[in-house]
Design an enzyme around this catalytic site. Structure first.
Site, PDB file in Angstrom:
ATOM      1  N   TRP A  29     -40.806 -14.764  -7.442  1.00 13.81           N
ATOM      2  CA  TRP A  29     -41.744 -13.666  -7.690  1.00 13.81           C
ATOM      3  C   TRP A  29     -42.355 -13.878  -9.085  1.00 13.81           C
ATOM      4  O   TRP A  29     -41.603 -14.030 -10.064  1.00 13.81           O
ATOM      5  CB  TRP A  29     -40.971 -12.344  -7.629  1.00 13.81           C
ATOM      6  CG  TRP A  29     -41.806 -11.114  -7.763  1.00 13.81           C
ATOM      7  CD1 TRP A  29     -42.949 -10.808  -7.082  1.00 13.81           C
ATOM      8  CD2 TRP A  29     -41.548 -10.004  -8.626  1.00 13.81           C
ATOM      9  NE1 TRP A  29     -43.413  -9.577  -7.469  1.00 13.81           N
ATOM     10  CE2 TRP A  29     -42.567  -9.067  -8.413  1.00 13.81           C
ATOM     11  CE3 TRP A  29     -40.544  -9.714  -9.559  1.00 13.81           C
ATOM     12  CZ2 TRP A  29     -42.621  -7.867  -9.102  1.00 13.81           C
ATOM     13  CZ3 TRP A  29     -40.592  -8.518 -10.232  1.00 13.81           C
ATOM     14  CH2 TRP A  29     -41.629  -7.598 -10.004  1.00 13.81           C
TER      15      TRP A  29
ATOM     16  N   ASP B 220     -31.324 -10.403  -7.458  1.00 15.75           N
ATOM     17  CA  ASP B 220     -32.446  -9.466  -7.316  1.00 15.75           C
ATOM     18  C   ASP B 220     -32.576  -9.176  -5.825  1.00 15.75           C
ATOM     19  O   ASP B 220     -32.819 -10.095  -5.035  1.00 15.75           O
ATOM     20  CB  ASP B 220     -33.736 -10.114  -7.857  1.00 15.75           C
ATOM     21  CG  ASP B 220     -34.957  -9.205  -7.705  1.00 15.75           C
ATOM     22  OD1 ASP B 220     -34.785  -8.026  -7.334  1.00 15.75           O
ATOM     23  OD2 ASP B 220     -36.084  -9.690  -7.952  1.00 15.75           O
TER      24      ASP B 220
ATOM     25  N   ALA C 264     -34.610  -6.704  -3.298  1.00 14.89           N
ATOM     26  CA  ALA C 264     -35.676  -5.695  -3.197  1.00 14.89           C
ATOM     27  C   ALA C 264     -36.027  -5.363  -1.751  1.00 14.89           C
ATOM     28  O   ALA C 264     -36.880  -4.515  -1.512  1.00 14.89           O
ATOM     29  CB  ALA C 264     -36.926  -6.196  -3.926  1.00 14.89           C
TER      30      ALA C 264
ATOM     31  N   LYS D  29     -39.193  -0.571  -1.256  1.00 18.37           N
ATOM     32  CA  LYS D  29     -39.580  -1.011   0.081  1.00 18.37           C
ATOM     33  C   LYS D  29     -38.769  -0.326   1.161  1.00 18.37           C
ATOM     34  O   LYS D  29     -39.323   0.212   2.120  1.00 18.37           O
ATOM     35  CB  LYS D  29     -39.416  -2.529   0.192  1.00 18.37           C
ATOM     36  CG  LYS D  29     -40.530  -3.341  -0.413  1.00 18.37           C
ATOM     37  CD  LYS D  29     -40.483  -3.461  -1.895  1.00 18.37           C
ATOM     38  CE  LYS D  29     -41.643  -4.299  -2.407  1.00 18.37           C
ATOM     39  NZ  LYS D  29     -41.563  -4.553  -3.829  1.00 18.37           N
TER      40      LYS D  29
HETATM   41  C1  LMR Z   1     -44.827  -8.093  -4.357  1.00 15.94           C
HETATM   42  O1  LMR Z   1     -44.174  -9.120  -4.582  1.00 15.94           O
HETATM   43  O2  LMR Z   1     -45.962  -8.116  -3.850  1.00 15.94           O
HETATM   44  C2  LMR Z   1     -44.232  -6.771  -4.680  1.00 15.94           C
HETATM   45  O3  LMR Z   1     -42.968  -6.921  -5.238  1.00 15.94           O
HETATM   46  C3  LMR Z   1     -45.122  -5.905  -5.478  1.00 15.94           C
HETATM   47  C4  LMR Z   1     -45.274  -6.364  -6.887  1.00 15.94           C
HETATM   48  O4  LMR Z   1     -45.058  -5.546  -7.781  1.00 15.94           O
HETATM   49  O5  LMR Z   1     -45.636  -7.526  -7.126  1.00 15.94           O
END
Ligand code: LMR
Length: 394
Positions: free
Chosen positions: A127, A208, A210, A243
Protein backbone atom coordinates in the site's frame (compact mmCIF):
# COMPACT_ATOMS: atom_id res chain seq x y z
CA UNK A 1 6.89 31.17 6.53
CA UNK A 2 4.43 29.43 4.26
CA UNK A 3 6.35 30.50 1.17
CA UNK A 4 9.04 28.03 2.24
CA UNK A 5 6.78 25.07 1.60
CA UNK A 6 7.42 22.80 -1.35
CA UNK A 7 4.68 20.75 -2.97
CA UNK A 8 4.37 17.26 -1.51
CA UNK A 9 3.92 14.24 -3.73
CA UNK A 10 0.27 13.47 -4.44
CA UNK A 11 -1.05 10.15 -3.15
CA UNK A 12 -1.58 8.01 -6.25
CA UNK A 13 -4.83 6.50 -5.05
CA UNK A 14 -6.38 9.78 -3.95
CA UNK A 15 -5.25 11.54 -7.17
CA UNK A 16 -7.03 8.83 -9.16
CA UNK A 17 -10.19 9.37 -7.10
CA UNK A 18 -10.16 13.05 -8.12
CA UNK A 19 -9.49 12.25 -11.80
CA UNK A 20 -12.42 9.81 -11.85
CA UNK A 21 -14.76 12.41 -10.35
CA UNK A 22 -13.72 14.94 -13.00
CA UNK A 23 -14.32 12.55 -15.95
CA UNK A 24 -17.64 13.50 -17.61
CA UNK A 25 -18.16 10.12 -19.37
CA UNK A 26 -21.20 8.29 -18.01
CA UNK A 27 -19.70 4.94 -19.05
CA UNK A 28 -16.69 5.40 -16.72
CA UNK A 29 -15.84 2.56 -14.31
CA UNK A 30 -14.11 3.27 -10.98
CA UNK A 31 -11.75 0.49 -9.94
CA UNK A 32 -9.55 2.88 -7.96
CA UNK A 33 -9.80 3.63 -4.25
CA UNK A 34 -10.47 0.69 -1.92
CA UNK A 35 -14.08 1.42 -1.04
CA UNK A 36 -16.74 -1.28 -1.32
CA UNK A 37 -19.56 -0.62 -3.76
CA UNK A 38 -22.72 -2.62 -4.26
CA UNK A 39 -24.21 -3.53 -7.67
CA UNK A 40 -25.69 -0.03 -8.03
CA UNK A 41 -22.37 1.64 -7.27
CA UNK A 42 -23.34 2.76 -3.77
CA UNK A 43 -21.30 2.35 -0.62
CA UNK A 44 -24.14 1.49 1.74
CA UNK A 45 -24.26 2.02 5.48
CA UNK A 46 -24.51 -1.54 6.81
CA UNK A 47 -27.79 -2.47 8.48
CA UNK A 48 -26.19 -3.22 11.84
CA UNK A 49 -24.29 0.07 11.71
CA UNK A 50 -27.53 2.01 11.13
CA UNK A 51 -29.19 0.23 14.04
CA UNK A 52 -26.18 0.70 16.35
CA UNK A 53 -26.15 4.40 15.48
CA UNK A 54 -29.85 4.69 16.25
CA UNK A 55 -29.26 3.14 19.67
CA UNK A 56 -26.25 5.33 20.38
CA UNK A 57 -28.10 8.52 19.45
CA UNK A 58 -31.05 7.46 21.61
CA UNK A 59 -29.06 6.33 24.64
CA UNK A 60 -25.91 8.44 24.73
CA UNK A 61 -26.11 10.86 27.61
CA UNK A 62 -22.70 12.52 27.33
CA UNK A 63 -20.03 13.42 24.84
CA UNK A 64 -17.36 13.83 27.51
CA UNK A 65 -13.90 12.43 26.78
CA UNK A 66 -13.42 8.68 26.98
CA UNK A 67 -9.77 7.84 27.71
CA UNK A 68 -6.51 8.13 25.82
CA UNK A 69 -6.85 4.52 24.72
CA UNK A 70 -10.47 5.04 23.73
CA UNK A 71 -13.29 3.05 25.32
CA UNK A 72 -11.71 -0.09 26.83
CA UNK A 73 -14.75 -2.09 25.67
CA UNK A 74 -13.74 -1.33 22.06
CA UNK A 75 -10.25 -2.72 22.71
CA UNK A 76 -11.69 -5.89 24.25
CA UNK A 77 -14.20 -6.40 21.43
CA UNK A 78 -11.60 -5.90 18.70
CA UNK A 79 -9.01 -8.12 20.39
CA UNK A 80 -11.70 -10.80 20.63
CA UNK A 81 -12.70 -10.37 16.97
CA UNK A 82 -9.17 -10.49 15.65
CA UNK A 83 -7.22 -12.65 18.07
CA UNK A 84 -9.90 -14.65 19.91
CA UNK A 85 -8.18 -16.38 22.83
CA UNK A 86 -4.89 -16.93 20.98
CA UNK A 87 -2.84 -15.37 23.80
CA UNK A 88 -3.49 -14.05 27.30
CA UNK A 89 -5.30 -10.69 27.21
CA UNK A 90 -2.93 -9.26 29.81
CA UNK A 91 -0.01 -9.33 27.37
CA UNK A 92 -1.80 -7.04 24.92
CA UNK A 93 -1.65 -3.24 25.04
CA UNK A 94 -4.19 -1.56 22.76
CA UNK A 95 -5.30 1.92 21.77
CA UNK A 96 -8.08 3.11 19.51
CA UNK A 97 -6.75 5.14 16.58
CA UNK A 98 -8.18 7.28 13.78
CA UNK A 99 -8.58 4.47 11.23
CA UNK A 100 -6.13 1.75 10.30
CA UNK A 101 -3.76 4.43 9.00
CA UNK A 102 -3.70 5.98 12.47
CA UNK A 103 -2.76 2.58 13.89
CA UNK A 104 0.06 2.21 11.37
CA UNK A 105 1.33 5.68 12.15
CA UNK A 106 1.28 5.05 15.92
CA UNK A 107 2.98 1.68 15.46
CA UNK A 108 5.77 3.33 13.49
CA UNK A 109 6.14 6.03 16.14
CA UNK A 110 6.39 3.28 18.76
CA UNK A 111 9.06 1.47 16.73
CA UNK A 112 10.97 4.74 16.39
CA UNK A 113 10.97 5.18 20.17
CA UNK A 114 11.77 1.58 21.08
CA UNK A 115 14.13 0.63 18.24
CA UNK A 116 15.40 3.76 16.47
CA UNK A 117 17.91 1.79 14.43
CA UNK A 118 15.47 -0.83 13.20
CA UNK A 119 14.80 -1.16 9.49
CA UNK A 120 11.16 -1.66 8.56
CA UNK A 121 10.73 -4.22 5.78
CA UNK A 122 7.86 -3.76 3.33
CA UNK A 123 6.51 -6.03 0.65
CA UNK A 124 7.18 -4.91 -2.90
CA UNK A 125 4.56 -3.86 -3.84
CA UNK A 126 2.62 -2.62 -0.83
CA UNK A 127 0.00 0.00 0.00
CA UNK A 128 1.73 3.26 -1.10
CA UNK A 129 1.01 4.99 2.21
CA UNK A 130 3.29 2.51 4.05
CA UNK A 131 6.55 3.77 2.48
CA UNK A 132 5.18 7.31 2.42
CA UNK A 133 4.66 7.49 6.21
CA UNK A 134 7.96 5.71 6.88
CA UNK A 135 9.81 8.22 4.73
CA UNK A 136 7.98 11.12 6.37
CA UNK A 137 9.06 9.84 9.79
CA UNK A 138 12.66 9.54 8.59
CA UNK A 139 12.81 5.82 9.31
CA UNK A 140 14.92 3.26 7.47
CA UNK A 141 13.10 0.78 5.26
CA UNK A 142 13.85 -2.03 2.84
CA UNK A 143 11.64 -4.08 0.59
CA UNK A 144 11.18 -7.80 0.07
CA UNK A 145 9.94 -9.13 -3.26
CA UNK A 146 6.39 -10.44 -3.03
CA UNK A 147 4.58 -10.67 -6.36
CA UNK A 148 5.41 -12.67 -9.46
CA UNK A 149 4.11 -10.62 -12.39
CA UNK A 150 4.10 -13.71 -14.64
CA UNK A 151 2.01 -16.03 -12.47
CA UNK A 152 0.32 -13.14 -10.61
CA UNK A 153 0.85 -15.19 -7.47
CA UNK A 154 3.16 -14.72 -4.49
CA UNK A 155 6.80 -15.13 -5.46
CA UNK A 156 7.49 -17.08 -2.31
CA UNK A 157 11.07 -18.08 -3.08
CA UNK A 158 12.01 -14.46 -3.77
CA UNK A 159 10.20 -13.32 -0.62
CA UNK A 160 12.07 -15.83 1.56
CA UNK A 161 15.38 -15.01 -0.14
CA UNK A 162 14.94 -11.29 0.58
CA UNK A 163 13.74 -11.84 4.15
CA UNK A 164 16.96 -13.78 4.62
CA UNK A 165 18.59 -10.33 4.77
CA UNK A 166 16.57 -9.18 7.80
CA UNK A 167 18.80 -8.20 10.73
CA UNK A 168 18.09 -8.90 14.41
CA UNK A 169 15.69 -6.26 15.74
CA UNK A 170 14.30 -5.31 12.33
CA UNK A 171 10.54 -5.03 11.90
CA UNK A 172 8.75 -6.84 9.08
CA UNK A 173 5.42 -5.47 7.93
CA UNK A 174 3.08 -8.20 6.67
CA UNK A 175 -0.48 -7.89 5.36
CA UNK A 176 -2.63 -10.10 7.60
CA UNK A 177 -4.98 -11.04 4.73
CA UNK A 178 -6.19 -9.73 1.37
CA UNK A 179 -2.84 -8.26 0.30
CA UNK A 180 -3.11 -4.68 -0.95
CA UNK A 181 -2.47 -4.12 -3.88
CA UNK A 182 -1.92 -7.59 -5.33
CA UNK A 183 -4.77 -9.76 -3.96
CA UNK A 184 -2.21 -12.62 -3.82
CA UNK A 185 -1.84 -14.18 -0.38
CA UNK A 186 0.42 -16.62 1.44
CA UNK A 187 -0.95 -20.06 2.28
CA UNK A 188 -0.93 -20.99 5.97
CA UNK A 189 2.01 -23.34 5.29
CA UNK A 190 3.92 -20.42 3.79
CA UNK A 191 3.06 -18.29 6.82
CA UNK A 192 4.63 -21.02 9.00
CA UNK A 193 7.84 -20.76 6.98
CA UNK A 194 7.90 -16.96 7.20
CA UNK A 195 7.32 -17.17 10.95
CA UNK A 196 10.17 -19.67 11.39
CA UNK A 197 12.51 -17.48 9.34
CA UNK A 198 11.65 -14.29 11.24
CA UNK A 199 12.03 -16.11 14.55
CA UNK A 200 15.46 -17.32 13.47
CA UNK A 201 16.34 -13.72 12.56
CA UNK A 202 15.01 -12.29 15.87
CA UNK A 203 12.81 -9.89 13.92
CA UNK A 204 9.56 -8.33 15.10
CA UNK A 205 6.47 -8.87 12.95
CA UNK A 206 4.09 -6.00 12.34
CA UNK A 207 0.72 -7.05 10.88
CA UNK A 208 -1.48 -4.63 8.98
CA UNK A 209 -4.97 -6.09 8.64
CA UNK A 210 -7.56 -3.87 6.96
CA UNK A 211 -9.82 -6.40 5.24
CA UNK A 212 -10.78 -9.04 7.83
CA UNK A 213 -13.91 -10.74 6.47
CA UNK A 214 -13.34 -9.74 2.83
CA UNK A 215 -11.28 -12.79 1.83
CA UNK A 216 -12.27 -16.23 3.14
CA UNK A 217 -14.33 -15.21 6.20
CA UNK A 218 -13.77 -13.52 9.56
CA UNK A 219 -11.90 -16.37 11.24
CA UNK A 220 -10.07 -17.60 8.15
CA UNK A 221 -8.81 -14.09 7.46
CA UNK A 222 -7.54 -13.77 11.04
CA UNK A 223 -5.78 -17.15 10.98
CA UNK A 224 -2.38 -15.85 9.86
CA UNK A 225 -2.44 -12.98 12.37
CA UNK A 226 -3.29 -15.46 15.14
CA UNK A 227 -0.40 -17.72 14.08
CA UNK A 228 2.02 -14.78 14.23
CA UNK A 229 0.73 -13.52 17.58
CA UNK A 230 0.99 -17.05 19.04
CA UNK A 231 4.53 -17.56 17.76
CA UNK A 232 6.33 -14.38 18.84
CA UNK A 233 7.15 -12.85 22.21
CA UNK A 234 6.43 -9.43 20.77
CA UNK A 235 4.52 -8.15 17.77
CA UNK A 236 2.42 -5.26 16.54
CA UNK A 237 -1.01 -5.46 14.91
CA UNK A 238 -2.74 -2.52 13.20
CA UNK A 239 -6.38 -3.21 12.33
CA UNK A 240 -8.94 -1.15 10.46
CA UNK A 241 -12.73 -1.17 10.80
CA UNK A 242 -13.20 1.02 7.71
CA UNK A 243 -13.94 -1.78 5.27
CA UNK A 244 -15.52 -4.62 7.22
CA UNK A 245 -17.89 -2.25 9.03
CA UNK A 246 -18.14 0.15 6.06
CA UNK A 247 -17.42 3.13 8.33
CA UNK A 248 -14.63 4.67 6.27
CA UNK A 249 -15.19 8.30 7.24
CA UNK A 250 -15.62 7.57 10.95
CA UNK A 251 -11.88 6.75 11.15
CA UNK A 252 -11.97 3.67 13.33
CA UNK A 253 -8.95 1.50 13.93
CA UNK A 254 -6.88 -0.06 16.68
CA UNK A 255 -3.23 -0.70 17.40
CA UNK A 256 -2.34 -3.76 19.47
CA UNK A 257 1.15 -4.25 20.83
CA UNK A 258 1.90 -7.65 22.31
CA UNK A 259 4.53 -7.76 25.05
CA UNK A 260 6.50 -10.83 26.05
CA UNK A 261 5.00 -10.97 29.52
CA UNK A 262 2.09 -9.39 31.36
CA UNK A 263 4.59 -7.41 33.50
CA UNK A 264 5.68 -5.49 30.42
CA UNK A 265 2.18 -4.64 29.26
CA UNK A 266 1.60 -1.54 31.46
CA UNK A 267 4.69 0.26 30.11
CA UNK A 268 3.64 -0.50 26.53
CA UNK A 269 0.08 0.60 27.23
CA UNK A 270 1.26 3.81 28.87
CA UNK A 271 3.54 4.55 25.91
CA UNK A 272 0.75 4.00 23.38
CA UNK A 273 -1.48 6.35 25.34
CA UNK A 274 1.33 8.92 25.48
CA UNK A 275 1.66 8.68 21.70
CA UNK A 276 -2.08 9.20 21.28
CA UNK A 277 -1.87 12.26 23.53
CA UNK A 278 1.00 13.74 21.52
CA UNK A 279 -0.61 13.21 18.15
CA UNK A 280 -4.32 13.86 18.65
CA UNK A 281 -5.07 13.36 22.31
CA UNK A 282 -8.24 11.28 22.47
CA UNK A 283 -9.03 8.99 19.53
CA UNK A 284 -12.42 9.41 17.78
CA UNK A 285 -15.22 7.58 19.56
CA UNK A 286 -18.28 7.33 17.34
CA UNK A 287 -17.11 4.59 14.96
CA UNK A 288 -15.49 2.66 17.81
CA UNK A 289 -18.75 2.82 19.76
CA UNK A 290 -20.69 1.57 16.73
CA UNK A 291 -18.28 -1.36 16.38
CA UNK A 292 -18.47 -2.19 20.09
CA UNK A 293 -22.28 -2.01 20.06
CA UNK A 294 -22.41 -4.44 17.13
CA UNK A 295 -19.82 -6.88 18.41
CA UNK A 296 -21.32 -7.13 21.89
CA UNK A 297 -24.97 -7.55 20.86
CA UNK A 298 -25.67 -11.09 19.56
CA UNK A 299 -28.45 -10.02 17.14
CA UNK A 300 -26.59 -7.05 15.72
CA UNK A 301 -23.45 -9.12 15.43
CA UNK A 302 -25.26 -11.90 13.57
CA UNK A 303 -26.78 -9.38 11.17
CA UNK A 304 -23.40 -7.68 10.59
CA UNK A 305 -21.73 -11.03 9.94
CA UNK A 306 -24.50 -11.98 7.49
CA UNK A 307 -24.17 -8.72 5.56
CA UNK A 308 -20.38 -9.01 5.54
CA UNK A 309 -20.74 -12.53 4.10
CA UNK A 310 -23.05 -11.18 1.36
CA UNK A 311 -20.40 -8.56 0.55
CA UNK A 312 -17.62 -11.15 0.49
CA UNK A 313 -19.56 -13.60 -1.64
CA UNK A 314 -20.54 -10.80 -4.03
CA UNK A 315 -16.86 -10.01 -4.60
CA UNK A 316 -16.04 -13.69 -5.10
CA UNK A 317 -18.85 -13.97 -7.69
CA UNK A 318 -17.47 -10.92 -9.55
CA UNK A 319 -13.99 -12.44 -9.51
CA UNK A 320 -15.32 -15.67 -10.98
CA UNK A 321 -17.41 -13.86 -13.60
CA UNK A 322 -14.40 -11.79 -14.67
CA UNK A 323 -12.05 -14.79 -14.83
CA UNK A 324 -14.65 -16.79 -16.82
CA UNK A 325 -15.26 -13.95 -19.25
CA UNK A 326 -11.52 -13.45 -19.80
CA UNK A 327 -11.04 -17.20 -20.26
CA UNK A 328 -13.71 -17.12 -22.97
CA UNK A 329 -12.37 -14.03 -24.72
CA UNK A 330 -8.69 -14.95 -24.51
CA UNK A 331 -9.14 -18.68 -25.09
CA UNK A 332 -6.63 -19.19 -22.30
CA UNK A 333 -6.38 -19.64 -18.57
CA UNK A 334 -3.98 -16.76 -18.11
CA UNK A 335 -6.48 -14.67 -16.14
CA UNK A 336 -7.59 -17.49 -13.82
CA UNK A 337 -5.55 -15.85 -11.04
CA UNK A 338 -8.36 -13.32 -10.66
CA UNK A 339 -10.58 -16.01 -9.18
CA UNK A 340 -7.81 -17.20 -6.85
CA UNK A 341 -6.96 -13.78 -5.45
CA UNK A 342 -8.76 -12.67 -2.31
CA UNK A 343 -10.00 -9.39 -0.90
CA UNK A 344 -10.94 -6.20 -2.60
CA UNK A 345 -7.99 -5.99 -4.97
CA UNK A 346 -6.25 -7.81 -7.77
CA UNK A 347 -3.18 -6.62 -9.54
CA UNK A 348 -3.63 -7.24 -13.25
CA UNK A 349 0.13 -7.22 -13.77
CA UNK A 350 0.27 -4.89 -16.74
CA UNK A 351 2.20 -1.71 -17.54
CA UNK A 352 1.31 1.86 -16.52
CA UNK A 353 0.94 2.59 -20.27
CA UNK A 354 -1.77 -0.07 -20.58
CA UNK A 355 -3.48 1.26 -17.45
CA UNK A 356 -3.47 4.72 -19.05
CA UNK A 357 -4.85 3.30 -22.30
CA UNK A 358 -7.74 1.65 -20.42
CA UNK A 359 -8.50 5.00 -18.81
CA UNK A 360 -8.20 7.10 -21.98
CA UNK A 361 -10.01 4.71 -24.36
CA UNK A 362 -12.56 3.07 -22.07
CA UNK A 363 -12.94 5.28 -19.00
CA UNK A 364 -11.71 2.42 -16.79
CA UNK A 365 -9.86 3.76 -13.77
CA UNK A 366 -7.38 1.55 -11.94
CA UNK A 367 -4.26 2.47 -9.95
CA UNK A 368 -1.14 2.93 -12.14
CA UNK A 369 0.38 -0.33 -10.85
CA UNK A 370 -2.71 -2.05 -12.41
CA UNK A 371 -4.47 -2.63 -9.06
CA UNK A 372 -8.20 -3.08 -9.61
CA UNK A 373 -10.86 -2.72 -6.95
CA UNK A 374 -13.03 -5.76 -7.72
CA UNK A 375 -15.89 -4.25 -5.69
CA UNK A 376 -15.99 -1.39 -8.20
CA UNK A 377 -17.42 -3.84 -10.76
CA UNK A 378 -20.93 -5.19 -11.24
CA UNK A 379 -22.42 -7.90 -13.46
CA UNK A 380 -22.85 -5.40 -16.31
CA UNK A 381 -19.38 -3.81 -16.16
CA UNK A 382 -17.46 -7.11 -15.90
CA UNK A 383 -17.91 -7.88 -19.64
CA UNK A 384 -16.97 -4.27 -20.49
CA UNK A 385 -13.73 -4.56 -18.49
CA UNK A 386 -12.93 -8.00 -19.91
CA UNK A 387 -13.38 -6.79 -23.49
CA UNK A 388 -11.30 -3.67 -22.82
CA UNK A 389 -8.47 -5.80 -21.37
CA UNK A 390 -8.44 -8.05 -24.44
CA UNK A 391 -8.84 -5.16 -26.91
CA UNK A 392 -5.89 -3.38 -25.27
CA UNK A 393 -3.80 -6.50 -25.92
CA UNK A 394 -3.08 -7.25 -22.24
C1 LMR B 1 -6.91 1.87 -0.62
O1 LMR B 1 -5.87 1.21 -0.60
O2 LMR B 1 -7.45 2.25 -1.68
C2 LMR B 1 -7.58 2.20 0.66
O3 LMR B 1 -6.86 1.71 1.74
C3 LMR B 1 -7.92 3.63 0.79
C4 LMR B 1 -6.72 4.50 1.00
O4 LMR B 1 -6.73 5.26 1.97
O5 LMR B 1 -5.77 4.45 0.21
Amino acid sequence: MLENLTAQPADKILALMAAYRADPRDTKVDLGVGVYKDASGNTPVMRAVKEAERRIVADQSTKAYTGLAGDPAFGDAMIDLLLGDTIARDRIAAVATPGGTGAIRQALELIKMAAPDATVWLSDPTWPNHPSIIKYLGMASKTYRYFDTDTRNVDFDAMMADLGGVAAGDVVLLHGCCHNPTGANLTLEQWDKVIALLQAKSATPFIDIAYQGFGDGLDADAAATRKVVAAFDECLVAASCSKNFGIYRERTGILMAVSKTADMQPLTQQTLQFLNRQNYSFPPDHGARVVTTILTDPDLRADWEAELEETRNGMLALRKQLADELRRLSNSDRFDFLADHRGMFSQLGTTPEMVEKLRADHGIYMVGDSRMNIAGLNEKTVPILAKAIIDAGI
